[in-house]
Design an enzyme around this catalytic site. Structure first.
Site, short mmCIF file in Angstrom:
data_model
loop_
_atom_site.label_atom_id
_atom_site.label_comp_id
_atom_site.label_asym_id
_atom_site.label_seq_id
_atom_site.Cartn_x
_atom_site.Cartn_y
_atom_site.Cartn_z
N TYR A 144 31.27 -4.18 30.16
CA TYR A 144 30.05 -4.06 29.35
C TYR A 144 29.06 -3.09 30.02
O TYR A 144 28.45 -2.25 29.35
CB TYR A 144 29.46 -5.46 29.21
CG TYR A 144 28.27 -5.61 28.31
CD1 TYR A 144 28.40 -5.53 26.92
CD2 TYR A 144 27.01 -5.90 28.84
CE1 TYR A 144 27.29 -5.72 26.10
CE2 TYR A 144 25.91 -6.11 28.02
CZ TYR A 144 26.05 -6.01 26.66
OH TYR A 144 24.96 -6.21 25.84
N SER A 171 20.15 -15.07 21.52
CA SER A 171 21.02 -14.76 20.38
C SER A 171 22.33 -15.52 20.60
O SER A 171 22.53 -16.13 21.66
CB SER A 171 21.32 -13.26 20.29
OG SER A 171 22.26 -12.89 21.28
N SER A 193 21.70 -1.73 27.24
CA SER A 193 21.43 -3.05 27.84
C SER A 193 20.93 -2.86 29.26
O SER A 193 21.34 -1.92 29.96
CB SER A 193 22.71 -3.89 27.89
OG SER A 193 22.47 -5.08 28.61
N ASP A 244 34.13 -2.09 10.46
CA ASP A 244 34.27 -2.10 11.91
C ASP A 244 33.92 -0.70 12.41
O ASP A 244 34.61 0.27 12.08
CB ASP A 244 35.72 -2.47 12.26
CG ASP A 244 35.98 -2.54 13.76
OD1 ASP A 244 35.18 -1.98 14.54
OD2 ASP A 244 37.01 -3.13 14.13
N LYS A 259 27.61 0.26 28.32
CA LYS A 259 26.17 0.42 28.04
C LYS A 259 25.57 1.55 28.87
O LYS A 259 24.60 2.19 28.43
CB LYS A 259 25.45 -0.90 28.29
CG LYS A 259 25.84 -2.02 27.31
CD LYS A 259 25.53 -1.66 25.86
CE LYS A 259 25.60 -2.86 24.93
NZ LYS A 259 25.31 -2.50 23.52
N ASP A 312 28.28 -4.65 9.18
CA ASP A 312 28.81 -5.63 10.14
C ASP A 312 30.28 -5.87 9.84
O ASP A 312 30.72 -5.75 8.70
CB ASP A 312 28.04 -6.96 10.06
CG ASP A 312 28.05 -7.70 11.39
OD1 ASP A 312 26.98 -7.78 12.04
OD2 ASP A 312 29.13 -8.19 11.80
#
Ligand SMILES: NC(=O)c1ccc[n+]([C@@H]2O[C@H](COP(=O)([O-])OP(=O)(O)OC[C@H]3O[C@@H](n4cnc5c(N)ncnc54)[C@H](O)[C@@H]3O)[C@@H](O)[C@H]2O)c1
Length: 232
Positions: free
Chosen positions: A141, A175, A129, A52, A145, A32
């Site tokens: 996004y 989350s 996603s 990263d 994805k 992470d």
């Protein structure tokens, strides 16, 4: 012992994936960009690397940590990701580039670098996603994805027969990423989910654990929607 490398393992879905794979007996390497990865790893007795995935140094650090783990990587879970939502007409180039660079570019770079170190019968699971089908405000996004699904299919061909590559496409899942959304938007989405609730991180983790296991040994290049049936 089999090693599972989980990116974005410090919190949220990645942390739940770590819990489930720990229970399945994997040795874990949590990756992470956040310092919180050290605490998460300590709780599980896992290895941790702060890196990263979207930088060359980060990818090199992850491969080195996997090599030094003393176990052969058997499962790579590409879970690290970010959102930078805004309406298309307001989206700046930095928000577009960051989302594509991390969600798509970083995932592909790490997979290409780690794949040669992975053992016979290994697996990669990419976290795509449901948003790849299209969401207002998630132009960047959605592209990243959707690209990840194309990458999953291409990698499934090029890494076979040694490594299977599949994707999980979660729908709305509780989350910190989704807690950041406005309350009315959250409610509207949850009310539209056919099974009548938001996903929990463990719902996604269970799908990942199955795709990564030998029980899914004949599944390659596929996308598993874990979204309560909201495929619109
Ligand atoms: N929560 C949802 O509803 C949902 C739905 C579909 C897909 N997803 C995807 O699931 C994955 C996990 O999401 P989450 O909800 O747990 O998000 P989260 O924001 O709670 O956790 C993401 C983790 O990834 C880490 N990370 C971000 N950029 C990184 C980088 N460049 N290198 C290494 N680590 C990095 C973050 O520090 C964080 O710990 C993401 O790929 C996300 O796009 C989430």
């Amino acid at each position: 012992m089999k090693l599972a490398v989980i990116t974005g393992g410090a919190r949220g879905i990645g942390r739940s994936i770590a819990d489930v794979l720990d229970a399945e007996g994997y040795k874990l390497l949590l990756v992470d960009v956040s310092d919180a990865v050290d605490g998460a790893a300590a709780e599980l007795g896992a290895l941790a690397v702060r890196a990263d995935i979207s930088t060359r140094e980060g990818v090199n650090a992850i491969v080195t940590a996997a090599e030094e783990s003393g176990a052969e990587p058997a499962l790579l879970v590409n879970n690290a990701g970010i959102t930078r939502d805004s309406l298309l007409r307001k989206m700046d180039e930095a928000a577009f580039r960051a989302v594509v660079r991390i969600n798509l570019g970083g995932t592909i770079a790490l997979t290409e670098a780690l794949a040669p170190k992975m053992c016979e019968g290994s697996a990669v699971v990419n976290i795509s996603s449901r948003a790849q089908l299209g969401n207002v405000g998630q132009f960047n996004y959605g592209i990243a994805k959707a690209g990840l699904i194309g990458a999953t299919r291409a990698l499934a061909l090029s890494l076979a027969p040694r490594t299977r590559v599949n994707a999980v496409a979660p729908g709305f899942t509780e989350s910190e990423m989704t807690l950041a959304m406005p309350e009315q938007v959250r409610e509207r989405i949850i009310n539209s989910i056919p099974v009548g609730r938001a996903g929990k991180p463990v719902d996604i983790a269970n799908a990942v654990a199955w795709l990564g296991s030998d029980r899914a040994g004949y599944i390659n290049g596929q996308v598993l929607y874990a979204c309560g049936g909201r495929t619109f």
